[in-house]
Write an enzyme that holds these catalytic residues in place. Structure first.
Site, mmCIF file in Angstrom:
data_model
loop_
_atom_site.group_PDB
_atom_site.id
_atom_site.type_symbol
_atom_site.label_atom_id
_atom_site.label_comp_id
_atom_site.label_asym_id
_atom_site.label_seq_id
_atom_site.Cartn_x
_atom_site.Cartn_y
_atom_site.Cartn_z
ATOM 1 N N THR A 3 0.816 -1.216 0.000
ATOM 2 C CA THR A 3 0.000 0.000 0.000
ATOM 3 C C THR A 3 0.848 1.264 0.000
ATOM 4 O O THR A 3 0.381 2.314 -0.445
ATOM 5 C CB THR A 3 -0.938 0.027 1.224
ATOM 6 N N CYS A 4 2.097 1.171 0.478
ATOM 7 C CA CYS A 4 2.956 2.357 0.475
ATOM 8 C C CYS A 4 3.290 2.808 -0.939
ATOM 9 O O CYS A 4 3.652 3.959 -1.165
ATOM 10 C CB CYS A 4 4.239 2.094 1.258
#
Length: 214
Positions: A180-181
């Site tokens: 998700t980063c």
């Protein structure tokens, strides 16, 4: 119950005389209920009250009573992705596809990529229920809604981070995962669209439903 405050421990009595009550198998359910009540309600009561006061400065309380929670959410945040129909849904999906990047051995013509978009574009109610657009977006980016500027405006930590699908090998026992980063969906090369659907559903059912108290 203890919680960390500036590196140290702060003892909190969840019930009167709680410091002298040992947690046992018999009362552990009550203990957990009291911890949840403290974490989700009592510990943030001042902040909740401040938020409420600020909200009522803008919107009269009498007006709030006219809406259900779901209706108020729609008024504040707009219609969710999964409620879009017809041309609006097609435009959103086209924007998504146009602003997706592929990594590794994948490109827009790879078979599994074609299957991925076919599943998202499906009009089959069963597939739509199993693969909500908002769940796929949240699984990959941590957010269930598209930025105001559309998918071209996706970012993380102030930096542009387009929605990305990365080839994750040929191990079909693995589930899809996400970073998700970086807004990256790691997708193994499943041999069929049916397996892709099944694996995505399994991944989403675990990736979007975990809840923890820290």
């Amino acid at each position: 119950y203890q919680r960390r405050v500036h590196g140290g421990g702060l003892a909190i009595e969840l019930v009167s005389g709680g410091a002298d009550i040992e947690v046992t198998d018999e009362n552990k359910d009550i203990y957990v209920q009291q911890v949840v009540q403290h974490k989700l309600n009592l510990s943030i009561s001042n902040q909740v009250q401040a938020f409420r006061d600020g909200l009522l400065d803008v919107i009269p309380e009498s007006a709030l009573h006219l809406f259900t929670a779901e209706e108020l959410q729609t008024q504040i945040s707009g219609v969710g992705m999964d409620l879009l129909e017809g041309e609006d849904r097609k435009k959103l999906l086209q924007d998504w596809k146009d602003n997706t990047v592929y990594q590794g051995s994948y490109d827009q013509n790879t078979q599994i990529i074609k299957w991925f978009w076919e599943l998202l574009e499906s009009e089959d109610p069963s597939i739509r229920d199993q693969l909500p657009l908002s769940s796929i977006l949240q699984f990959t980016t941590g957010a269930s809604r598209v930025p105001i500027g559309g998918f071209a405006s996706l970012e993380q930590n102030g930096y542009p981070r387009p929605f990305t699908i990365d080839s994750a090998g040929n191990n079909t026992d693995q589930l899809p995962t996400a970073s998700t980063c970086g807004n990256v969906l790691h997708l193994p090369a499943y041999p069929s669209k049916e397996m892709l659907l099944m694996k995505l559903c399994w991944a989403l059912s675990g990736g979007n439903s975990q809840f923890g108290l820290i």
